[in-house]
Write a protein that holds these residues in place. Sequence first.
Motif, PDB file in Angstrom:
ATOM      1  N   ASN A 197       0.791  -1.229   0.000  1.00  0.00           N
ATOM      2  CA  ASN A 197       0.000   0.000   0.000  1.00  0.00           C
ATOM      3  C   ASN A 197       0.822   1.278   0.000  1.00  0.00           C
ATOM      4  O   ASN A 197       0.262   2.374   0.031  1.00  0.00           O
ATOM      5  CB  ASN A 197      -0.939   0.011   1.208  1.00  0.00           C
ATOM      6  N   SER A 198       2.151   1.154  -0.027  1.00  0.00           N
ATOM      7  CA  SER A 198       2.995   2.354  -0.033  1.00  0.00           C
ATOM      8  C   SER A 198       4.356   2.001  -0.623  1.00  0.00           C
ATOM      9  O   SER A 198       4.730   0.826  -0.724  1.00  0.00           O
ATOM     10  CB  SER A 198       3.179   2.896   1.390  1.00  0.00           C
TER      11      SER A 198
ATOM     12  N   ALA B  49       9.393  -1.217  -0.655  1.00  0.00           N
ATOM     13  CA  ALA B  49      10.851  -1.316  -0.527  1.00  0.00           C
ATOM     14  C   ALA B  49      11.230  -2.406   0.475  1.00  0.00           C
ATOM     15  O   ALA B  49      12.159  -3.191   0.241  1.00  0.00           O
ATOM     16  CB  ALA B  49      11.422   0.028  -0.096  1.00  0.00           C
ATOM     17  N   GLN B  50      10.503  -2.465   1.586  1.00  0.00           N
ATOM     18  CA  GLN B  50      10.777  -3.487   2.592  1.00  0.00           C
ATOM     19  C   GLN B  50      10.474  -4.889   2.060  1.00  0.00           C
ATOM     20  O   GLN B  50      11.212  -5.841   2.318  1.00  0.00           O
ATOM     21  CB  GLN B  50       9.970  -3.213   3.865  1.00  0.00           C
TER      22      GLN B  50
ATOM     23  N   LYS C 152       4.218  -0.581 -10.279  1.00  0.00           N
ATOM     24  CA  LYS C 152       2.908  -0.053  -9.897  1.00  0.00           C
ATOM     25  C   LYS C 152       1.858  -0.780 -10.735  1.00  0.00           C
ATOM     26  O   LYS C 152       2.176  -1.351 -11.778  1.00  0.00           O
ATOM     27  CB  LYS C 152       2.824   1.446 -10.189  1.00  0.00           C
ATOM     28  N   ASN C 153       0.611  -0.697 -10.292  1.00  0.00           N
ATOM     29  CA  ASN C 153      -0.461  -1.214 -11.127  1.00  0.00           C
ATOM     30  C   ASN C 153      -0.956  -0.084 -12.019  1.00  0.00           C
ATOM     31  O   ASN C 153      -1.974   0.549 -11.751  1.00  0.00           O
ATOM     32  CB  ASN C 153      -1.605  -1.774 -10.281  1.00  0.00           C
ATOM     33  N   SER C 154      -0.203   0.169 -13.074  1.00  0.00           N
ATOM     34  CA  SER C 154      -0.489   1.293 -13.967  1.00  0.00           C
ATOM     35  C   SER C 154      -1.419   0.915 -15.104  1.00  0.00           C
ATOM     36  O   SER C 154      -1.647   1.725 -16.013  1.00  0.00           O
ATOM     37  CB  SER C 154       0.821   1.843 -14.542  1.00  0.00           C
TER      38      SER C 154
ATOM     39  N   SER D  45      -0.116  -0.827  -4.751  1.00  0.00           N
ATOM     40  CA  SER D  45      -1.523  -0.640  -5.079  1.00  0.00           C
ATOM     41  C   SER D  45      -1.810   0.830  -5.349  1.00  0.00           C
ATOM     42  O   SER D  45      -1.117   1.721  -4.862  1.00  0.00           O
ATOM     43  CB  SER D  45      -2.411  -1.148  -3.941  1.00  0.00           C
ATOM     44  N   ARG D  46      -2.868   1.072  -6.091  1.00  0.00           N
ATOM     45  CA  ARG D  46      -3.231   2.435  -6.458  1.00  0.00           C
ATOM     46  C   ARG D  46      -3.830   3.201  -5.287  1.00  0.00           C
ATOM     47  O   ARG D  46      -4.441   2.616  -4.402  1.00  0.00           O
ATOM     48  CB  ARG D  46      -4.271   2.419  -7.577  1.00  0.00           C
ATOM     49  N   PRO D  47      -3.687   4.537  -5.339  1.00  0.00           N
ATOM     50  CA  PRO D  47      -4.413   5.371  -4.377  1.00  0.00           C
ATOM     51  C   PRO D  47      -5.918   5.239  -4.603  1.00  0.00           C
ATOM     52  O   PRO D  47      -6.367   4.744  -5.642  1.00  0.00           O
ATOM     53  CB  PRO D  47      -3.931   6.791  -4.708  1.00  0.00           C
TER      54      PRO D  47
END
Length: 257
Positions: A113-114, A119-120, A203-205, A229-231
């Motif tokens: 979600n971020s 990154a983690q 990203k899910n673009s 995930s998208r905003p």
Amino acid sequence: MILVLSGTADGRLIVQDLINHGYNVLASATTPYGGELLTRHGAEVIIGRLSINDMVALIKNRHIKLLIDATHPYAQQVSENARQACARTQIPYLRYQREESSLPQHPLIHCTNSYEEAAQQAVRHGKVIFLTTGSKTLNIFLNTARQHGARLVVRVLPEPEVIQYCRQLGLSPADIVAMQGPFSLELNRALFKQYEAEVVVTKNSGTIGGTDTKVAAALELGLPVVIISRPRVPDNSVTSRQELLKKINNERMLHRL
């Protein structure tokens, strides 16, 4: 006049649709290259990042009657600025939000979600991270990779300022893939193999953003994929150009444009 905040392939097509339907269009792009692509569609173009105050002034000075936000699905700040500018000037705001890619249920796909969470997750799944999310949040992934002794390979736009930024952060030329997408499954697969990627971040673009081919290539190679995930999608959004044109043509705003 309609103001279109562009910067994506979708935005350029929307500008072309509007011009073809006889609307007066002013298109906005953040980079000279983006502006060049819009100019090819016959639009009047302004270039540069717009603050809320910039947008408000532009709306007033150019007598804008409708703002269409066709920026990238992850460009949250720009979209928020646009919503606030429209609220201040009391003009309609329409958000074009391209559809997400339908992701398969697969043990190698990890949704987050971020950028920080992504990154983690990435460092947990591999020591060679192939990052395809652009340069804006590059420092988040680079700092996390360095903390865990991982190598970060970044695929970014071949713009001089972007490459310079990568170099300023300490990335070597061997870890910078400067190419403009979207990319085919075959090219993604070749690049992942060439750079010996152990995990891919994206990203899910949507399909137009190349998410499908990135995910498919990674899964073919047995690589974990970390997806941001998208905003949240705003309520007044549309997901197709046809729907957008219908909304503009049918609403009472039509006679004002």
